[in-house]
Design a protein around this motif. Sequence first.
Motif, PDB file in Angstrom:
ATOM      1  N   LEU A 199       0.966  -1.249  -0.151  1.00  0.00           N
ATOM      2  CA  LEU A 199      -0.150   0.185  -0.045  1.00  0.00           C
ATOM      3  C   LEU A 199       0.920   1.250   0.220  1.00  0.00           C
ATOM      4  N   LYS A 200       2.052   1.128   0.637  1.00  0.00           N
ATOM      5  CA  LYS A 200       2.747   2.211   0.707  1.00  0.00           C
ATOM      6  C   LYS A 200       3.348   2.667  -0.704  1.00  0.00           C
ATOM      7  N   ALA A 201       3.692   1.596  -1.186  1.00  0.00           N
ATOM      8  CA  ALA A 201       4.194   1.706  -2.789  1.00  0.00           C
ATOM      9  C   ALA A 201       2.967   2.442  -3.807  1.00  0.00           C
ATOM     10  N   MET A 202       1.808   2.508  -3.430  1.00  0.00           N
ATOM     11  CA  MET A 202       0.847   3.179  -4.201  1.00  0.00           C
ATOM     12  C   MET A 202       0.747   4.786  -3.678  1.00  0.00           C
ATOM     13  N   LEU A 203       1.507   5.122  -2.813  1.00  0.00           N
ATOM     14  CA  LEU A 203       1.449   6.330  -2.325  1.00  0.00           C
ATOM     15  C   LEU A 203       2.247   7.601  -3.340  1.00  0.00           C
ATOM     16  N   PRO A 204       1.950   8.496  -3.502  1.00  0.00           N
ATOM     17  CA  PRO A 204       3.067   9.386  -4.275  1.00  0.00           C
ATOM     18  C   PRO A 204       4.518   9.364  -3.842  1.00  0.00           C
ATOM     19  N   GLN A 205       5.507   9.426  -4.914  1.00  0.00           N
ATOM     20  CA  GLN A 205       6.675   9.140  -4.379  1.00  0.00           C
ATOM     21  C   GLN A 205       7.283   9.981  -3.434  1.00  0.00           C
ATOM     22  N   SER A 206       7.021  11.222  -3.301  1.00  0.00           N
ATOM     23  CA  SER A 206       7.295  12.148  -2.018  1.00  0.00           C
ATOM     24  C   SER A 206       6.964  11.592  -0.896  1.00  0.00           C
ATOM     25  N   VAL A 207       5.775  11.122  -0.757  1.00  0.00           N
ATOM     26  CA  VAL A 207       5.339  10.459   0.627  1.00  0.00           C
ATOM     27  C   VAL A 207       6.262   9.073   0.996  1.00  0.00           C
ATOM     28  N   GLN A 208       6.263   8.268  -0.164  1.00  0.00           N
ATOM     29  CA  GLN A 208       7.143   7.115  -0.041  1.00  0.00           C
ATOM     30  C   GLN A 208       8.612   7.843   0.640  1.00  0.00           C
ATOM     31  N   ASP A 209       9.092   8.693   0.088  1.00  0.00           N
ATOM     32  CA  ASP A 209      10.503   8.981   0.385  1.00  0.00           C
ATOM     33  C   ASP A 209      10.771   9.910   1.568  1.00  0.00           C
ATOM     34  N   SER A 210       9.646  10.472   2.190  1.00  0.00           N
ATOM     35  CA  SER A 210       9.780  11.301   3.388  1.00  0.00           C
ATOM     36  C   SER A 210       8.962  10.387   4.474  1.00  0.00           C
ATOM     37  N   GLY A 211       8.221   9.470   4.114  1.00  0.00           N
ATOM     38  CA  GLY A 211       7.713   8.447   5.015  1.00  0.00           C
ATOM     39  C   GLY A 211       6.492   9.444   5.930  1.00  0.00           C
ATOM     40  N   VAL A 212       6.057  10.393   5.401  1.00  0.00           N
ATOM     41  CA  VAL A 212       5.155  11.270   6.001  1.00  0.00           C
ATOM     42  C   VAL A 212       3.887  11.736   5.002  1.00  0.00           C
ATOM     43  N   LEU A 213       2.849  11.587   5.566  1.00  0.00           N
ATOM     44  CA  LEU A 213       1.468  11.894   4.900  1.00  0.00           C
ATOM     45  C   LEU A 213       1.011  13.203   5.432  1.00  0.00           C
ATOM     46  N   ARG A 214       0.946  14.229   4.661  1.00  0.00           N
ATOM     47  CA  ARG A 214       0.338  15.522   5.070  1.00  0.00           C
ATOM     48  C   ARG A 214      -1.113  15.721   5.025  1.00  0.00           C
ATOM     49  N   VAL A 215      -1.575  15.715   6.261  1.00  0.00           N
ATOM     50  CA  VAL A 215      -2.943  15.858   6.092  1.00  0.00           C
ATOM     51  C   VAL A 215      -3.666  17.007   6.991  1.00  0.00           C
ATOM     52  N   GLY A 216      -4.379  17.764   5.987  1.00  0.00           N
ATOM     53  CA  GLY A 216      -5.124  18.941   6.477  1.00  0.00           C
ATOM     54  C   GLY A 216      -6.536  18.567   7.394  1.00  0.00           C
ATOM     55  N   THR A 217      -6.548  19.285   8.317  1.00  0.00           N
ATOM     56  CA  THR A 217      -7.972  18.900   9.133  1.00  0.00           C
ATOM     57  C   THR A 217      -8.462  20.643   9.949  1.00  0.00           C
ATOM     58  N   ASN A 218      -9.690  20.591  10.268  1.00  0.00           N
ATOM     59  CA  ASN A 218     -10.078  21.914  10.975  1.00  0.00           C
ATOM     60  C   ASN A 218     -10.300  21.452  12.416  1.00  0.00           C
ATOM     61  N   ALA A 219      -9.722  21.650  13.129  1.00  0.00           N
ATOM     62  CA  ALA A 219     -10.112  20.859  14.688  1.00  0.00           C
ATOM     63  C   ALA A 219     -10.966  21.724  15.327  1.00  0.00           C
TER      64      ALA A 219
END
Length: 309
Positions: free
Chosen positions: A56-76
Motif C-alpha cells: 500500500l505504501k508503494a501506491m502513495l506518491p513518491q514524495s510520501v514514500q521518500d519522506s515517510g510522512v503523509l501531510r493531512v489537513g483538518t479543521n479541529a
Amino acid sequence: MPARPTVRRSLLVTVGALAAVGLTAAGCGSDSLSGGSGSSSSTTSAAPSGSADASLKAMLPQSVQDSGVLRVGTNAEYAPNEFLEGTTIKGMDIDIMNAVGAKLGVKVEYSNASFDSLITGVTGNRYDAAISSFTINAKRLEAVNMVQYYNAGTQWVVAKGNPEGIDPDNACGQAVSVQTGTTQSDDDLPKRQEACKAAGKPEIQVLSFDSQEDATAAVVQGRSKAMLADSPIAAYAVKQTGDKLQLAGDVYDAAPYGIVVPKAETQAAQAISTALGEIAKDGAYEAALTPWGGENGAVTEFPVNPAAS
C-alpha cells in the motif's frame, strides 16, 4: 465538513498512531469548494506500528514514500470528530486517519487550518489528503477524490425538556444556531426558509457561528432555541453539556463522509480505501469509533468516489 475561523495560532502537538483513545469538534459537510486564507498548525502522529502494508505504501506518491510522512489537513473545530484539547488534536477522524497511516506505513502530519482552505490545500499540494467530516457530494467530486469512511446525518438539539416546544419540521420564526459553511447552514436551513415563506410564516432567525462550540453555547445560553449539526456532533454536544440540552426529532439526510485526496492521485485514494478495509478487519476501525460514540455511523465498505448527490 465552508467558512470557518480563518486565523489560528501555530502550534506543534503530537497525536498517537493507530486508534489512539482521546479524552473527550465542523458537519462539516458543506457544498462549498471555495478557498480560504488562514494560518495552519501542524501535528505529527507517532511512528506507525508493525502492521504496515508495504504494497500500500508503494501506491502513495513518491514524495510520501521518500519522506515517510503523509501531510493531512483538518479543521479541529468539530468535536468529537476533530478538535483541540489543549495543544493536542484529537477526535474520531484523527484516530481513524492514524490507523490508516499505520497501515500505510507512514507518519501522519496534521495541519490545523480553516475548513474552507482544506480542499484547495489538497488541490494545491499543501496537503496529501484532508479529513474533516467532509460530506461526499457531487460538487466536491469534481475537484478531488473522496474515500468513504463513515456515515452521518443531521440532528437537531434543543434545551433540556424542550421548553419552547421546538419542532424541527416547523421552526419558522424561531432563533436557530448553526455553524457557518456546513450542509446544515448552506443547504438545510435555506430550504426550510423557503418553506416558511411559502407558508406565509416568519423566517427562521438563523444565528451563524464560525465554530460549532459557539453554536452549541448559543442554545445553552438561551440566545437560540435550537441548533442543528451532523448527528455525531449533536449527540456529543448533548453529552458534554450534561443536563442542559437534548436531541430533538430523528436523524435525517444521512450521507457519507470522505477522506479527500488529489484528483490525480487515484492510486493513493485506492491505497487509503484498502487500508480502511484492512483496519476494519483487524479491529482498529471499531477501536477508533467506540471512544467517541461513533459506532452507529460505521460503514462496511470504503469505496473511492461513491455516487453522491
